[in-house]
Design a protein around this motif. Structure first.
Motif, mmCIF file in Angstrom:
data_model
loop_
_atom_site.group_PDB
_atom_site.id
_atom_site.type_symbol
_atom_site.label_atom_id
_atom_site.label_comp_id
_atom_site.label_asym_id
_atom_site.label_seq_id
_atom_site.Cartn_x
_atom_site.Cartn_y
_atom_site.Cartn_z
ATOM 1 N N THR A 177 29.754 54.047 16.261
ATOM 2 C CA THR A 177 30.357 55.239 15.667
ATOM 3 C C THR A 177 29.325 56.156 15.028
ATOM 4 O O THR A 177 29.674 57.222 14.528
ATOM 5 N N ARG A 232 32.472 47.534 22.335
ATOM 6 C CA ARG A 232 32.033 47.997 21.025
ATOM 7 C C ARG A 232 32.398 46.981 19.953
ATOM 8 O O ARG A 232 33.523 46.479 19.926
ATOM 9 N N VAL A 281 33.235 46.281 16.120
ATOM 10 C CA VAL A 281 33.767 47.035 14.986
ATOM 11 C C VAL A 281 34.024 46.083 13.820
ATOM 12 O O VAL A 281 34.286 44.899 14.013
ATOM 13 N N ARG A 282 33.980 46.624 12.600
ATOM 14 C CA ARG A 282 34.152 45.794 11.398
ATOM 15 C C ARG A 282 35.563 45.931 10.827
ATOM 16 O O ARG A 282 35.754 45.875 9.620
ATOM 17 N N ARG A 283 36.528 46.122 11.676
ATOM 18 C CA ARG A 283 37.929 46.267 11.289
ATOM 19 C C ARG A 283 38.783 45.654 12.394
ATOM 20 O O ARG A 283 38.252 45.141 13.378
ATOM 21 N N PRO A 313 40.518 45.489 15.667
ATOM 22 C CA PRO A 313 40.335 46.276 16.900
ATOM 23 C C PRO A 313 41.555 47.132 17.195
ATOM 24 O O PRO A 313 42.693 46.699 17.045
ATOM 25 N N GLU A 337 37.181 47.194 21.964
ATOM 26 C CA GLU A 337 36.702 46.876 20.620
ATOM 27 C C GLU A 337 36.841 45.388 20.326
ATOM 28 O O GLU A 337 37.843 44.760 20.684
ATOM 29 N N GLU A 384 36.020 42.568 17.019
ATOM 30 C CA GLU A 384 35.712 42.518 15.589
ATOM 31 C C GLU A 384 34.504 41.627 15.300
ATOM 32 O O GLU A 384 34.282 40.609 15.956
#
Length: 300
Positions: free
Chosen positions: A9, A29, A31-33, A35, A40, A42
């Motif tokens: 991002t 990708r 991601v820290r949240r 998906p 995505e 996590e």
């Protein structure tokens, strides 16, 4: 190729993902949240956890994680700058080693070299001194697990990336547009820069060249001084550049960060890329600025 991208991002990450997909690669990708899309997965670099399926079958991992250097530093900010780089690098390096992934491209910084003055540094030059240089040494060392496991590790030592969408250029534009821009200090300190198109092209080039590993300077072959940079920005924006900012003022605004961000001289050249035959789209700073700013330039 199946490529996993962390830091997707950010300013560079968004463009990397788009360009890789346009070239026909499959991209996942991290991601820290929770998906929110199929691509995505996590992860939590602080705890060292990654979704089990995230790296299955991956050919390469690109780690672009790291909070901005810009702004005034304090102890807490410096801890965040370090943690936002070293924790993801360590977690991904361990995961790359565990999964036997052939390639890890890990973000790094030309701050490794410290203040080079008028001496041109390349990838054979040693590390400098200061908070950022010491942080980069630790950041790069966090990838050792992957390298020792036999993966190809490339350290993307990136300079100032010219983009209209963010980064330092977005901070420098408003003062110049308002007629308040000027060189910082004496303006003789060097700026190692690279256009966004060349940054992305270099990353793709390094993905496709299995013989290249270790540190690679991502910067144009011809660094410019801060004075030259400021004058060129004024020309590109059609604004006069009249008022130099004394070193004392820069230090009053940025504190400790001033001497490692605004007043430091980074005269760095991309020896590895040039020796490997990489062709830069932008080698002239004026041309690079004009091309980067053209989509957002006001009509006159």
């Amino acid at each position: 190729m199946l490529i996993v991208v962390a830091g997707s991002t950010g300013l560079i990450g968004r463009t990397v993902v788009s360009e890789l997909r346009e070239a026909g690669h499959e991209v996942r990708r991290l991601v820290r949240r929770e998906p929110a899309a199929e691509d995505e997965h996590e992860w939590d670099p602080a705890s060292g956890t990654i979704a089990r399926e995230a790296l299955d079958g991956a050919d390469a991992v690109i780690n672009l994680c790291g909070s901005s250097f810009q702004g005034r530093w304090n102890a807490a900010r410096k801890r965040r700058i370090r943690a936002s780089r070293i924790e993801p690098a360590r977690t991904l390096s361990e995961a790359v080693a565990k999964h036997g992934i052939p390639t890890l491209l890990n973000a790094s910084s030309l701050s490794f070299y410290g203040n080079t003055g008028d001496v041109a540094a390349d990838e054979t030059s040693g590390e400098g001194s200061g908070f950022l240089a010491e942080m980069v040494v630790d950041w790069e060392a966090a990838t050792a697990v992957a390298r020792d496991a036999g993966s190809r590790v490339v350290l993307l030592r990136t300079g100032l990336v010219l983009s209209p969408d963010g980064g330092l250029l977005s901070l420098l534009r408003p003062p110049v547009q308002w007629g308040m821009g000027g060189r910082l200090g004496d303006g003789r300190q060097y700026v190692a820069w690279i256009s966004m198109p060349d940054e992305i092209a270099a990353i793709r080039f390094l993905l496709d060249n299995p013989d290249i590993s270790g540190p690679v300077n991502l910067c144009a072959p011809d660094p410019v001084t801060n004075g030259e940079f400021t004058k060129a920005l004024g020309r590109a924006l059609r604004r006069p550049v009249l008022l130099p900012v004394p070193k004392a003022v820069v230090r009053a605004v940025l504190g400790e960060a001033a001497d490692e961000l605004a007043l430091i001289s980074l005269r760095v050249v991309p020896r590895v890329l040039c020796d490997a035959g990489f062709t830069f789209r932008h080698t002239d700073f004026d041309t690079a600025l004009a091309d980067v700013l053209r989509p957002s330039m006001p009509d006159r």
